[in-house]
Design a protein around this motif. Sequence first.
Motif, mmCIF file in Angstrom:
data_model
loop_
_atom_site.group_PDB
_atom_site.id
_atom_site.type_symbol
_atom_site.label_atom_id
_atom_site.label_comp_id
_atom_site.label_asym_id
_atom_site.label_seq_id
_atom_site.Cartn_x
_atom_site.Cartn_y
_atom_site.Cartn_z
ATOM 1 N N PRO A 195 -56.625 -72.433 -46.585
ATOM 2 C CA PRO A 195 -56.409 -72.010 -47.957
ATOM 3 C C PRO A 195 -55.222 -72.697 -48.557
ATOM 4 C CG PRO A 195 -56.037 -70.244 -46.388
ATOM 5 C CD PRO A 195 -56.601 -71.390 -45.633
ATOM 6 N N ASN A 199 -58.393 -75.699 -51.203
ATOM 7 C CA ASN A 199 -59.689 -76.351 -51.330
ATOM 8 C C ASN A 199 -60.436 -75.863 -52.549
ATOM 9 O OD1 ASN A 199 -59.247 -77.724 -48.934
ATOM 10 N ND2 ASN A 199 -60.043 -76.008 -47.732
ATOM 11 N N LYS A 200 -59.815 -76.034 -53.628
ATOM 12 C CA LYS A 200 -60.464 -75.604 -54.859
ATOM 13 C C LYS A 200 -61.483 -76.644 -55.288
ATOM 14 C CE LYS A 200 -56.797 -72.759 -56.756
ATOM 15 N NZ LYS A 200 -55.916 -72.534 -57.913
ATOM 16 N N GLY A 268 -62.933 -71.489 -55.182
ATOM 17 C CA GLY A 268 -63.115 -72.096 -53.865
ATOM 18 C C GLY A 268 -64.502 -72.695 -53.689
ATOM 19 N N LEU A 273 -67.826 -69.028 -51.078
ATOM 20 C CA LEU A 273 -68.142 -67.648 -51.454
ATOM 21 C C LEU A 273 -69.426 -67.177 -50.766
ATOM 22 C CD1 LEU A 273 -67.461 -65.174 -53.092
ATOM 23 C CD2 LEU A 273 -68.610 -66.201 -55.065
ATOM 24 N N GLY A 276 -69.790 -65.184 -47.435
ATOM 25 C CA GLY A 276 -69.704 -63.721 -47.355
ATOM 26 C C GLY A 276 -70.991 -63.034 -47.791
ATOM 27 N N GLY A 281 -67.472 -59.181 -46.443
ATOM 28 C CA GLY A 281 -66.677 -60.383 -46.689
ATOM 29 C C GLY A 281 -65.177 -60.167 -46.567
ATOM 30 N N PHE A 285 -62.526 -63.137 -46.862
ATOM 31 C CA PHE A 285 -61.738 -63.049 -48.083
ATOM 32 C C PHE A 285 -60.238 -63.027 -47.760
ATOM 33 C CE2 PHE A 285 -59.498 -60.741 -51.358
ATOM 34 C CZ PHE A 285 -60.010 -61.248 -52.536
ATOM 35 N N ALA A 288 -58.834 -66.300 -46.643
ATOM 36 C CA ALA A 288 -58.727 -67.322 -47.689
ATOM 37 C C ALA A 288 -57.629 -67.029 -48.701
ATOM 38 C CB ALA A 288 -60.055 -67.477 -48.403
ATOM 39 N N HIS A 289 -57.583 -65.801 -49.164
ATOM 40 C CA HIS A 289 -56.627 -65.482 -50.237
ATOM 41 C C HIS A 289 -56.442 -63.982 -50.392
ATOM 42 C CE1 HIS A 289 -60.582 -65.041 -51.734
ATOM 43 N NE2 HIS A 289 -60.746 -66.313 -52.043
ATOM 44 N N ASN A 293 -57.263 -60.217 -56.149
ATOM 45 C CA ASN A 293 -57.723 -58.841 -56.322
ATOM 46 C C ASN A 293 -59.238 -58.808 -56.506
ATOM 47 O OD1 ASN A 293 -58.375 -56.236 -57.323
ATOM 48 N ND2 ASN A 293 -56.247 -55.975 -57.981
ATOM 49 N N TRP A 294 -59.880 -58.602 -55.434
ATOM 50 C CA TRP A 294 -61.344 -58.587 -55.432
ATOM 51 C C TRP A 294 -61.893 -57.512 -56.367
ATOM 52 C CZ3 TRP A 294 -64.698 -60.033 -50.779
ATOM 53 C CH2 TRP A 294 -66.017 -59.635 -50.969
ATOM 54 N N MET A 297 -61.547 -58.328 -60.050
ATOM 55 C CA MET A 297 -62.318 -59.482 -60.520
ATOM 56 C C MET A 297 -63.819 -59.246 -60.496
ATOM 57 S SD MET A 297 -60.226 -62.696 -58.967
ATOM 58 C CE MET A 297 -61.261 -63.829 -59.873
HETATM 59 C C1 HEM Z 1 -65.968 -63.875 -49.296
HETATM 60 C C2 HEM Z 1 -65.624 -65.082 -48.887
HETATM 61 C C3 HEM Z 1 -64.710 -65.996 -49.645
HETATM 62 C C4 HEM Z 1 -64.239 -67.149 -49.180
HETATM 63 C C5 HEM Z 1 -64.507 -67.748 -47.823
HETATM 64 C C6 HEM Z 1 -63.411 -67.720 -50.204
HETATM 65 C C7 HEM Z 1 -62.752 -68.909 -50.083
HETATM 66 C C8 HEM Z 1 -61.963 -69.451 -51.032
HETATM 67 C C9 HEM Z 1 -61.311 -70.716 -50.932
HETATM 68 C C10 HEM Z 1 -61.430 -71.640 -49.728
HETATM 69 C C11 HEM Z 1 -60.613 -70.914 -52.037
HETATM 70 C C12 HEM Z 1 -59.795 -72.153 -52.398
HETATM 71 C C13 HEM Z 1 -58.486 -72.167 -51.720
HETATM 72 C C14 HEM Z 1 -57.487 -71.310 -52.423
HETATM 73 O O1 HEM Z 1 -57.557 -71.135 -53.648
HETATM 74 O O2 HEM Z 1 -56.563 -70.802 -51.770
HETATM 75 C C15 HEM Z 1 -60.774 -69.749 -52.852
HETATM 76 C C16 HEM Z 1 -60.121 -69.563 -54.044
HETATM 77 C C17 HEM Z 1 -60.295 -68.432 -54.768
HETATM 78 N N1 HEM Z 1 -61.154 -67.421 -54.533
HETATM 79 FE FE1 HEM Z 1 -62.288 -67.180 -52.937
HETATM 80 N N2 HEM Z 1 -63.372 -66.903 -51.273
HETATM 81 C C18 HEM Z 1 -64.169 -65.827 -50.980
HETATM 82 C C19 HEM Z 1 -64.396 -64.763 -51.792
HETATM 83 C C20 HEM Z 1 -63.852 -64.588 -53.011
HETATM 84 C C21 HEM Z 1 -64.102 -63.467 -53.857
HETATM 85 C C22 HEM Z 1 -65.053 -62.321 -53.534
HETATM 86 C C23 HEM Z 1 -63.336 -63.633 -54.949
HETATM 87 C C24 HEM Z 1 -63.203 -62.768 -56.148
HETATM 88 C C25 HEM Z 1 -63.125 -61.445 -56.047
HETATM 89 C C26 HEM Z 1 -62.605 -64.851 -54.789
HETATM 90 C C27 HEM Z 1 -61.694 -65.346 -55.678
HETATM 91 C C28 HEM Z 1 -61.007 -66.503 -55.522
HETATM 92 C C29 HEM Z 1 -59.976 -66.923 -56.421
HETATM 93 C C30 HEM Z 1 -59.470 -66.180 -57.632
HETATM 94 C C31 HEM Z 1 -59.518 -68.122 -55.937
HETATM 95 C C32 HEM Z 1 -58.394 -68.950 -56.502
HETATM 96 C C33 HEM Z 1 -57.163 -68.501 -55.765
HETATM 97 C C34 HEM Z 1 -55.919 -69.070 -56.324
HETATM 98 O O3 HEM Z 1 -55.960 -69.888 -57.246
HETATM 99 O O4 HEM Z 1 -54.850 -68.662 -55.837
HETATM 100 N N3 HEM Z 1 -62.941 -65.430 -53.610
HETATM 101 N N4 HEM Z 1 -61.618 -68.882 -52.217
#
Ligand code: HEM
Length: 320
Positions: A195, A199-200, A268, A273, A276, A281, A285, A288-289, A293-294, A297
Motif C-alpha cells: 500500500p 498502487n493507485k 486501488g 477491490l 474482496g 474483505g 481492506f 491495504a488502507h 472509512n469503509w 464511503m
Molecule cells: C476489499 C479489498 C480492498 C483492497 C485489496 C484494496 C486495495 C487498495 C489498494 C492497493 C489501494 C492503492 C494503494 C493505496 O492507496 O494505499 C487502495 C486505495 C484505496 N482504496 Fe482500497 N482496497 C480494498 C477495498 C476498498 C474499499 C471497500 C474501499 C472503500 C470503502 C476502498 C477505498 C480505497 C481508497 C479511498 C483508496 C485511496 C486511499 C488513499 O488515497 O489513501 N478500498 N485500495
Amino acid sequence: SLPRWLRPAKRRSAEHGGDGRPRETNDNGSKGDDTAISKVKIDVEEPPETEKTPKATVKEGGHAVPTFSLNEDGAKEHEMMPPSSKPVAPSFPAANSAQHASNMPPPSQPASETTRPASNGLMPPPSKPFPNSIKPVSNGLMLPPAPPRTLGPPSSSAAGLRVPSSGPLPNRGPPQNSQQRATGGLSPNGLVATPNKRNKVLLSPGHSPMDWAALTRSNSATLSGVSTFQRVTPSKLKSMTGRKGKPAWSSWQGKVYNITPYLDFHPGGRDELMKGAGRDGTNLFMEAHPWVNWENMLGACLVGVLVPEDYGSSELEDMD
Ligand code: HEM
C-alpha cells in the motif's frame, strides 16, 4: 562565595552614599567577565567613568556587585541554587543581555532597577543575590520566570520573561494525522509495503473520489442493488462474486456491501477491490488502507447483515 554576597550588600549601603570604591570590590577575580558586567551596570547606574571605573561602580553599586561576583565566580554554584526568588537580580538579568538585548532599551529601565535592588539590597537576605546570579546564568540555562515575579520590577523585567517564554516556542510534534500522512508513515514502517507504494490506478473521468461522493449522495437508494435490507448467509455472500452477471458483495464487520458500483471509483483499481468480492474483505481492506472509512464511503451500498448459514430459508442456498 556566600560571604561575598553578604559583603557586597554592606558595601552597597555604604557606597550608595555616593563613593567610588568599586575598584577594590571589583577585584573579585574574573576580569573578563567583570568588564562585561561592569559595562552593563555602568549604563544603568552611573554613566560616568566608563570601562575602568565600572568595576568599582559595580561593587559599590552594591546590588550589581554581589550579583556579579556571584555570577562570575560562583556562577556554577548559583546555577544549582533553587529559583527562590527575590528580585534583586532583576536589574541584573536584564543587564545580562539576553532579556535586555532582545527586549528593552537598557538605559532608563536598568537604572531604575538598579536603584530598586539597592533599596532591597541593604537588608535583603542572601536569597536576593542568588536569584540575580541565577538569572544571568539562567538566561542561557534556566527559565527566567521566577525572578521577575518576585521583583515585580519594571516592565523590562516582565518583558524579558515574556520574551524567553515565547522564544522556546513549543516543539510541535508530528503534523496532524491525515489519511495521506498516515499512509506515508505506514510505508516507511514497511509493514504495509504494498500500500505504501501507492498502487493507485488512473481513474477514468468522472470517477474521482469527489464524483463518488456526489454519486452516493444522489443515488444512494440504488447503489445497494437491493430493494430491502438483506440477511445474508455466508453461502449467499460467497455467491456474489461480481461474475456471471451477479453483483460483487463484500462484508465488513458483519455488514454486507455491494461493491460493484464502487469498482470504477476505487483508487486501488477494480482488481484490488475485487479481491474482496464474495467474502469478508476486512483483512484485505485493513492490509491495504486501515485509515479509509469503509462505512462512510460505502454506506449507500449497504445490502444487509451477515447471518448464520442456517438462519435463512433454503432459498438462499438455492441461490448458489
Ligand atoms: C476489499 C479489498 C480492498 C483492497 C485489496 C484494496 C486495495 C487498495 C489498494 C492497493 C489501494 C492503492 C494503494 C493505496 O492507496 O494505499 C487502495 C486505495 C484505496 N482504496 Fe482500497 N482496497 C480494498 C477495498 C476498498 C474499499 C471497500 C474501499 C472503500 C470503502 C476502498 C477505498 C480505497 C481508497 C479511498 C483508496 C485511496 C486511499 C488513499 O488515497 O489513501 N478500498 N485500495
